[in-house]
Design a protein around this motif. Structure first.
Motif, short mmCIF file in Angstrom:
data_model
loop_
_atom_site.label_atom_id
_atom_site.label_comp_id
_atom_site.label_asym_id
_atom_site.label_seq_id
_atom_site.Cartn_x
_atom_site.Cartn_y
_atom_site.Cartn_z
N THR A 156 1.12 -1.13 -0.24
CA THR A 156 0.43 -0.16 0.12
C THR A 156 0.79 1.34 0.07
N SER A 157 1.28 2.25 -1.05
CA SER A 157 1.84 3.51 -1.25
C SER A 157 0.60 3.71 -1.94
N PRO A 158 0.40 5.70 -1.26
CA PRO A 158 0.77 5.84 -0.04
C PRO A 158 0.34 5.26 1.16
N THR A 159 0.59 5.80 2.28
CA THR A 159 -0.43 5.16 3.12
C THR A 159 -1.90 6.36 3.74
N GLY A 162 -0.52 9.13 4.44
CA GLY A 162 -0.08 10.21 3.16
C GLY A 162 2.05 9.85 3.22
N TYR A 163 2.07 8.44 3.42
CA TYR A 163 3.32 8.18 3.17
C TYR A 163 4.00 7.47 2.17
N VAL A 164 4.84 8.08 1.64
CA VAL A 164 4.11 7.15 0.22
C VAL A 164 5.99 5.98 0.14
N MET A 310 6.07 12.12 0.51
CA MET A 310 4.96 12.26 1.14
C MET A 310 3.90 13.06 0.54
N ASP A 311 2.85 12.54 -0.24
CA ASP A 311 0.98 13.13 0.73
C ASP A 311 0.93 13.98 0.69
N TYR A 312 1.17 15.31 0.43
CA TYR A 312 1.11 16.62 1.26
C TYR A 312 -0.63 17.33 1.46
N SER A 313 -1.62 16.47 -0.01
CA SER A 313 -3.07 16.63 0.17
C SER A 313 -3.53 16.23 2.00
#
Length: 474
Positions: A156-159, A162-164, A310-313
């Motif tokens: 699973t990515s991103p978590t 939002g961790y990739v 990281m997903d900043y959304s």
């Protein structure tokens, strides 16, 4: 008096609440969902057929593949779940080994159960703040070396936060050993459309990628896509699996939503994403600068072996340094400020954003969090772990456990017993315990803590008496 129907209830909810949660269209705030009944048709002459597309649905999927960077794209009308189960079914046969991240969604475990597969776990890094990080590529290679019969790797990515993971490195390792890499990228369907977000798993070499359009893009709940990025996948077998695990009467309302979402991105995406990212950056800057007790999770640990981006959304607020829990913070935001976030855990909350969020919404979130923060005090960090247990002990494979007789007992008596059901804090749907795993004292303590905080847990038989199903040993 107006009848209390679900429709009336939801309309009242929309009037009262600002939704920092999925779906990404944010209750139709930017793109109106109208004329639904007028397009609610079925498979008749001229409307094509999702299970054997050759006309307008085929064309829509071809356009989506181009937009999202895939070689081939399939529309999913029962969420990422249907795509995940179909993809695994199309690749694996009974008793095959699959290497899966232990923080996989329940649908991955359901696919293992349905196909009677043998799961081999790899564990994501648990960070100091208790959240789940990414997967170490080196550990994947070690697992493959020690288990040469592994058929595919599923991560699973991103978590949810939002961790990739380093998908490029994982893809390279996977293909070195001639394995298939599938990435559950349900929360990353927006990545491709602005460089503020990470590269997609497709761009980094994954073979199969599942994305939930409804999570972060303007599309209706239950809409998702399955993308393929090479010629190593048997697409005939995949199409057959999709026909099995998706309804024989797929909703044209949902398929239209996916195509409309794609059209919005193609025709207006640059403008919408540029405006969105500007608001998002401003929101994150203010929260990082002005929060004193609460903490915005930011990019401090990017660049480790486990976390590449990281997903900043995702606006993730860490509560571990303040005298408040995530659940309590959620309650205050909802009851006092009319903001509903996506998730509240023991130590954090997640506010999900999208191109459909307004300036008003971002300002309201920032102002509310800063005001709440000003009334909090510092406290010693609890150090609680997230709802993932390392070193899970598998006694039975999920399919064998599913077929065993079950007995209901009190949670407090379940230590060292074998679980008969999934135990899943929801959201996000990651099993704390999988059928066939041995229940530990740590499991029970965490379940009790969640229940005390009012966090929903699937798999509890009787919430008042706190009972669960275990496998009856003869």
């Amino acid at each position: 008096m107006k009848e209390k129907t679900l429709y009336n209830h939801l309309m009242e909810y929309k009037k009262k609440i600002y939704p920092f949660h999925m779906p990404g269209h944010k209750l139709g705030r930017k793109f109106k969902l109208k004329n639904i009944a007028k397009i609610d048709v079925t498979e008749v002459r001229g409307t094509d057929n999702l299970h054997d597309p050759s006309g307008i649905i085929y064309e829509a999927q071809v356009k989506a593949a181009k937009t999202f960077g895939a070689d081939k794209t399939y529309f999913l009308v029962n969420g990422s779940t249907g795509g995940i189960i179909s993809a695994i079914t199309s690749i694996c046969k009974e008793k095959d080994q699959v290497l899966i991240a232990r923080n996989s969604h329940k649908s991955v475990y359901n696919a293992i159960l349905i196909n009677n597969l043998v799961p081999i776990y790899i564990y994501p890094k648990v960070l100091e703040n208790g959240l789940i990080g990414g997967i170490n590529p080196t550990e994947i290679e070690e697992k493959i070396k020690n288990n040469s019969h592994i058929k595919m790797i599923i991560i699973t990515s991103p978590t949810y936060e939002g961790y990739v993971s380093n998908i490029a490195a994982i893809s390279k390792i996977t293909h070195k050993y001639n394995k298939i890499l599938m990435v559950d990228e349900a929360h990353g369907s927006h990545f491709r459309f602005h460089n503020y977000f990470p590269e997609t798993s497709l761009q980094q070499g994954a073979d199969i990628v599942i994305q939930s359009a409804h999570k972060t893009l303007p599309s209706i709940t239950q809409t998702a896509m399955l993308h393929i990025k090479n010629d190593r996948i048997d697409t005939n077998r995949l199409q057959n699996a999709l026909s099995i695990f998706q309804t024989s009467s797929p909703s044209y309302v949902l398929m239209n939503s996916l195509d409309s979402c794609r059209n919005i991105i193609d025709t207006r995406g640059n403008k919408l994403f540029n405006a969105y990212v500007k608001q998002l950056k401003n929101c994150r800057h203010r929260l990082k600068a002005q929060l004193k007790n609460l903490q915005l999770i930011d990019n401090e640990i990017i660049g480790s072996k486990e976390i590449a981006a990281m997903d900043y959304s995702k606006i993730v607020i860490d509560c571990t340094s303040a005298d408040i829990t995530g659940a309590q913070l959620d309650e205050i935001l909802r009851d006092k400020y009319n903001i509903q976030v996506e998730l509240s855990g023991i130590n954090h909350i997640i506010a999900m954003t999208s191109i459909c969020d307004s300036k008003y919404g971002f300002k309201k979130l920032v102002k509310s969090l800063i005001e709440i923060d000003s009334k909090l005090r510092k406290k010693q960090i609890k150090g609680n772990k997230y709802d993932i247990i390392n070193n899970a002990r598998i006694h039975y494979n999920p399919k064998d456990a599913f077929n065993k007789n079950k007995v209901e007992i009190k949670l407090e008596d379940a230590v060292d017993k074998i679980s008969g059901d999934f135990i899943i804090p929801f959201p996000p749907g990651i099993p704390l315990i999988v059928p066939g795993e041995i229940i530990t004292e740590e499991n029970i303590n965490l379940i009790n803590e969640y229940l005390e905080l009012g966090i929903e847990i699937m798999g509890i038989c009787n919430k008042e008496y706190r009972t669960i199903n275990i496998i009856e040993e003869v």
